[in-house]
Design a protein around this motif. Structure first.
Motif, PDB file in Angstrom:
ATOM      1  N   MET A 246       0.822  -1.190   0.000  1.00 18.77           N
ATOM      2  CA  MET A 246       0.000   0.000   0.000  1.00 18.77           C
ATOM      3  C   MET A 246       0.870   1.260   0.000  1.00 18.77           C
ATOM      4  O   MET A 246       0.622   2.174  -0.762  1.00 18.77           O
ATOM      5  CB  MET A 246      -0.925  -0.037   1.229  1.00 18.77           C
ATOM      6  CG  MET A 246      -1.708   1.210   1.456  1.00 18.77           C
ATOM      7  SD  MET A 246      -2.942   1.439   0.204  1.00 18.77           S
ATOM      8  CE  MET A 246      -3.695   2.920   0.771  1.00 18.77           C
ATOM      9  N   LYS A 247       1.899   1.299   0.855  1.00 17.36           N
ATOM     10  CA  LYS A 247       2.747   2.483   0.933  1.00 17.36           C
ATOM     11  C   LYS A 247       3.511   2.711  -0.369  1.00 17.36           C
ATOM     12  O   LYS A 247       3.705   3.841  -0.785  1.00 17.36           O
ATOM     13  CB  LYS A 247       3.716   2.365   2.099  1.00 17.36           C
ATOM     14  CG  LYS A 247       3.067   2.485   3.439  1.00 17.36           C
ATOM     15  CD  LYS A 247       4.080   2.388   4.555  1.00 17.36           C
ATOM     16  CE  LYS A 247       3.391   2.424   5.895  1.00 17.36           C
ATOM     17  NZ  LYS A 247       4.343   2.373   7.001  1.00 17.36           N
ATOM     18  N   HIS A 248       3.932   1.617  -1.005  1.00 17.50           N
ATOM     19  CA  HIS A 248       4.654   1.730  -2.267  1.00 17.50           C
ATOM     20  C   HIS A 248       3.747   2.289  -3.364  1.00 17.50           C
ATOM     21  O   HIS A 248       4.172   3.145  -4.142  1.00 17.50           O
ATOM     22  CB  HIS A 248       5.215   0.362  -2.655  1.00 17.50           C
ATOM     23  CG  HIS A 248       6.088   0.386  -3.865  1.00 17.50           C
ATOM     24  ND1 HIS A 248       7.273   1.084  -3.902  1.00 17.50           N
ATOM     25  CD2 HIS A 248       5.947  -0.194  -5.082  1.00 17.50           C
ATOM     26  CE1 HIS A 248       7.823   0.927  -5.098  1.00 17.50           C
ATOM     27  NE2 HIS A 248       7.037   0.162  -5.826  1.00 17.50           N
ATOM     28  N   GLN A 249       2.511   1.818  -3.418  1.00 19.55           N
ATOM     29  CA  GLN A 249       1.543   2.322  -4.400  1.00 19.55           C
ATOM     30  C   GLN A 249       1.256   3.800  -4.153  1.00 19.55           C
ATOM     31  O   GLN A 249       1.139   4.588  -5.098  1.00 19.55           O
ATOM     32  CB  GLN A 249       0.237   1.537  -4.331  1.00 19.55           C
ATOM     33  CG  GLN A 249       0.334   0.118  -4.793  1.00 19.55           C
ATOM     34  CD  GLN A 249      -0.966  -0.637  -4.549  1.00 19.55           C
ATOM     35  OE1 GLN A 249      -1.805  -0.212  -3.780  1.00 19.55           O
ATOM     36  NE2 GLN A 249      -1.101  -1.774  -5.211  1.00 19.55           N
ATOM     37  N   LEU A 250       1.120   4.154  -2.891  1.00 18.91           N
ATOM     38  CA  LEU A 250       0.848   5.534  -2.527  1.00 18.91           C
ATOM     39  C   LEU A 250       2.004   6.445  -2.944  1.00 18.91           C
ATOM     40  O   LEU A 250       1.783   7.523  -3.503  1.00 18.91           O
ATOM     41  CB  LEU A 250       0.621   5.610  -1.020  1.00 18.91           C
ATOM     42  CG  LEU A 250      -0.218   6.738  -0.476  1.00 18.91           C
ATOM     43  CD1 LEU A 250      -1.613   6.682  -1.039  1.00 18.91           C
ATOM     44  CD2 LEU A 250      -0.275   6.643   1.025  1.00 18.91           C
ATOM     45  N   ALA A 251       3.222   6.006  -2.711  1.00 26.91           N
ATOM     46  CA  ALA A 251       4.398   6.808  -3.077  1.00 26.91           C
ATOM     47  C   ALA A 251       4.507   6.971  -4.589  1.00 26.91           C
ATOM     48  O   ALA A 251       4.826   8.070  -5.074  1.00 26.91           O
ATOM     49  CB  ALA A 251       5.660   6.155  -2.529  1.00 26.91           C
ATOM     50  N   LYS A 252       4.221   5.910  -5.344  1.00 30.81           N
ATOM     51  CA  LYS A 252       4.261   6.005  -6.803  1.00 30.81           C
ATOM     52  C   LYS A 252       3.192   6.962  -7.315  1.00 30.81           C
ATOM     53  O   LYS A 252       3.424   7.734  -8.247  1.00 30.81           O
ATOM     54  CB  LYS A 252       4.067   4.632  -7.436  1.00 30.81           C
ATOM     55  CG  LYS A 252       5.279   3.735  -7.360  1.00 30.81           C
ATOM     56  CD  LYS A 252       4.940   2.354  -7.869  1.00 30.81           C
ATOM     57  CE  LYS A 252       5.562   2.100  -9.197  1.00 30.81           C
ATOM     58  NZ  LYS A 252       5.315   0.719  -9.677  1.00 30.81           N
ATOM     59  N   SER A 253       2.030   6.936  -6.691  1.00 32.91           N
ATOM     60  CA  SER A 253       0.939   7.811  -7.114  1.00 32.91           C
ATOM     61  C   SER A 253       1.235   9.270  -6.795  1.00 32.91           C
ATOM     62  O   SER A 253       0.914  10.164  -7.581  1.00 32.91           O
ATOM     63  CB  SER A 253      -0.365   7.390  -6.451  1.00 32.91           C
ATOM     64  OG  SER A 253      -0.727   6.106  -6.885  1.00 32.91           O
ATOM     65  N   VAL A 254       1.856   9.524  -5.662  1.00 29.22           N
ATOM     66  CA  VAL A 254       2.246  10.897  -5.319  1.00 29.22           C
ATOM     67  C   VAL A 254       3.309  11.384  -6.301  1.00 29.22           C
ATOM     68  O   VAL A 254       3.273  12.530  -6.751  1.00 29.22           O
ATOM     69  CB  VAL A 254       2.727  10.988  -3.858  1.00 29.22           C
ATOM     70  CG1 VAL A 254       3.383  12.327  -3.573  1.00 29.22           C
ATOM     71  CG2 VAL A 254       1.563  10.762  -2.907  1.00 29.22           C
ATOM     72  N   ALA A 255       4.255  10.539  -6.636  1.00 27.68           N
ATOM     73  CA  ALA A 255       5.288  10.916  -7.612  1.00 27.68           C
ATOM     74  C   ALA A 255       4.660  11.234  -8.970  1.00 27.68           C
ATOM     75  O   ALA A 255       5.066  12.195  -9.637  1.00 27.68           O
ATOM     76  CB  ALA A 255       6.315   9.803  -7.743  1.00 27.68           C
ATOM     77  N   LEU A 256       3.662  10.463  -9.368  1.00 27.27           N
ATOM     78  CA  LEU A 256       2.971  10.727 -10.633  1.00 27.27           C
ATOM     79  C   LEU A 256       2.236  12.060 -10.575  1.00 27.27           C
ATOM     80  O   LEU A 256       2.212  12.803 -11.564  1.00 27.27           O
ATOM     81  CB  LEU A 256       1.989   9.591 -10.947  1.00 27.27           C
ATOM     82  CG  LEU A 256       1.201   9.703 -12.243  1.00 27.27           C
ATOM     83  CD1 LEU A 256       2.139   9.671 -13.442  1.00 27.27           C
ATOM     84  CD2 LEU A 256       0.184   8.590 -12.334  1.00 27.27           C
ATOM     85  N   SER A 257       1.670  12.382  -9.433  1.00 30.93           N
ATOM     86  CA  SER A 257       0.937  13.639  -9.309  1.00 30.93           C
ATOM     87  C   SER A 257       1.841  14.853  -9.436  1.00 30.93           C
ATOM     88  O   SER A 257       1.391  15.931  -9.815  1.00 30.93           O
ATOM     89  CB  SER A 257       0.180  13.691  -7.981  1.00 30.93           C
ATOM     90  OG  SER A 257       1.070  13.895  -6.909  1.00 30.93           O
ATOM     91  N   LEU A 258       3.115  14.682  -9.140  1.00 38.09           N
ATOM     92  CA  LEU A 258       4.036  15.809  -9.234  1.00 38.09           C
ATOM     93  C   LEU A 258       4.401  16.163 -10.675  1.00 38.09           C
ATOM     94  O   LEU A 258       5.116  17.131 -10.915  1.00 38.09           O
ATOM     95  CB  LEU A 258       5.285  15.534  -8.397  1.00 38.09           C
ATOM     96  CG  LEU A 258       5.014  15.428  -6.890  1.00 38.09           C
ATOM     97  CD1 LEU A 258       6.295  15.101  -6.147  1.00 38.09           C
ATOM     98  CD2 LEU A 258       4.371  16.678  -6.344  1.00 38.09           C
ATOM     99  N   LEU A 259       3.888  15.395 -11.631  1.00 35.88           N
ATOM    100  CA  LEU A 259       4.037  15.760 -13.039  1.00 35.88           C
ATOM    101  C   LEU A 259       3.025  16.828 -13.460  1.00 35.88           C
ATOM    102  O   LEU A 259       3.118  17.380 -14.549  1.00 35.88           O
ATOM    103  CB  LEU A 259       3.849  14.529 -13.930  1.00 35.88           C
ATOM    104  CG  LEU A 259       4.963  13.505 -13.923  1.00 35.88           C
ATOM    105  CD1 LEU A 259       4.567  12.305 -14.771  1.00 35.88           C
ATOM    106  CD2 LEU A 259       6.243  14.125 -14.450  1.00 35.88           C
ATOM    107  N   SER A 260       2.070  17.113 -12.608  1.00 35.17           N
ATOM    108  CA  SER A 260       1.023  18.075 -12.919  1.00 35.17           C
ATOM    109  C   SER A 260       1.555  19.443 -13.360  1.00 35.17           C
ATOM    110  O   SER A 260       1.080  19.985 -14.364  1.00 35.17           O
ATOM    111  CB  SER A 260       0.085  18.220 -11.723  1.00 35.17           C
ATOM    112  OG  SER A 260      -0.844  19.228 -11.925  1.00 35.17           O
ATOM    113  N   PRO A 261       2.523  20.050 -12.666  1.00 37.37           N
ATOM    114  CA  PRO A 261       3.023  21.350 -13.134  1.00 37.37           C
ATOM    115  C   PRO A 261       3.646  21.295 -14.524  1.00 37.37           C
ATOM    116  O   PRO A 261       3.476  22.228 -15.318  1.00 37.37           O
ATOM    117  CB  PRO A 261       4.079  21.728 -12.088  1.00 37.37           C
ATOM    118  CG  PRO A 261       3.712  20.964 -10.886  1.00 37.37           C
ATOM    119  CD  PRO A 261       3.101  19.689 -11.371  1.00 37.37           C
ATOM    120  N   VAL A 262       4.320  20.212 -14.843  1.00 34.74           N
ATOM    121  CA  VAL A 262       4.931  20.084 -16.168  1.00 34.74           C
ATOM    122  C   VAL A 262       3.848  19.969 -17.242  1.00 34.74           C
ATOM    123  O   VAL A 262       3.922  20.624 -18.290  1.00 34.74           O
ATOM    124  CB  VAL A 262       5.888  18.870 -16.219  1.00 34.74           C
ATOM    125  CG1 VAL A 262       6.419  18.654 -17.616  1.00 34.74           C
ATOM    126  CG2 VAL A 262       7.019  19.045 -15.225  1.00 34.74           C
TER     127      VAL A 262
END
Length: 126
Positions: free
Chosen positions: A1-17
């Motif tokens: 669960m924590k690994h999935q959450l971390a990957k999803s947060v990392a993906l969300s940080l592409l939003s500004p780009v």
């Protein structure tokens, strides 16, 4: 669960780009002037405001999602609303109180929340 959450947060940080590239491309093609300069200025402006997205994810979206998950009441519109609300609050607190920057920061944070949900759903299907 924590690994999935971390990957999803990392993906969300592409939003500004993504938002900066989209706005830069749109304004670069529609406004008279140097297309490359306009594109790069808007992209760099969106990336410079990426801290709004990070703060929103840390203070609103992830805790809100975890609370919803704990009670088995995950509501996607609720998570997106948390992203929009967090983006608006942090934009206001960090002196982008009116105009286009306030609106773009709020939308960028909501888009990041959407990317967060997309990452979670994508990893859950595997």
């Amino acid at each position: 669960m924590k690994h999935q959450l971390a990957k999803s947060v990392a993906l969300s940080l592409l939003s500004p780009v993504i938002v900066g590239s989209t706005l830069g491309l749109y304004y670069g093609l529609t406004v008279n002037g140097d297309t490359t300069t306009i594109f790069l200025q808007l992209l760099m402006s969106a990336i410079a405001n990426a801290h709004i997205v990070g703060l929103t994810m840390a203070a609103f979206v992830v805790p809100g999602y975890l609370l919803m998950f704990k009670y088995a009441k995950v509501n996607y519109s609720g998570v997106l609303t948390l992203g929009l609300l967090g983006g608006a609050i942090f934009s206001y607190l960090l002196s982008a109180t009116s105009g286009e920057v306030f609106l773009i920061n709020s939308i960028m944070a909501a888009f990041a929340a959407g990317l967060f949900l997309f990452g979670l759903r994508k990893s859950a299907k595997k």
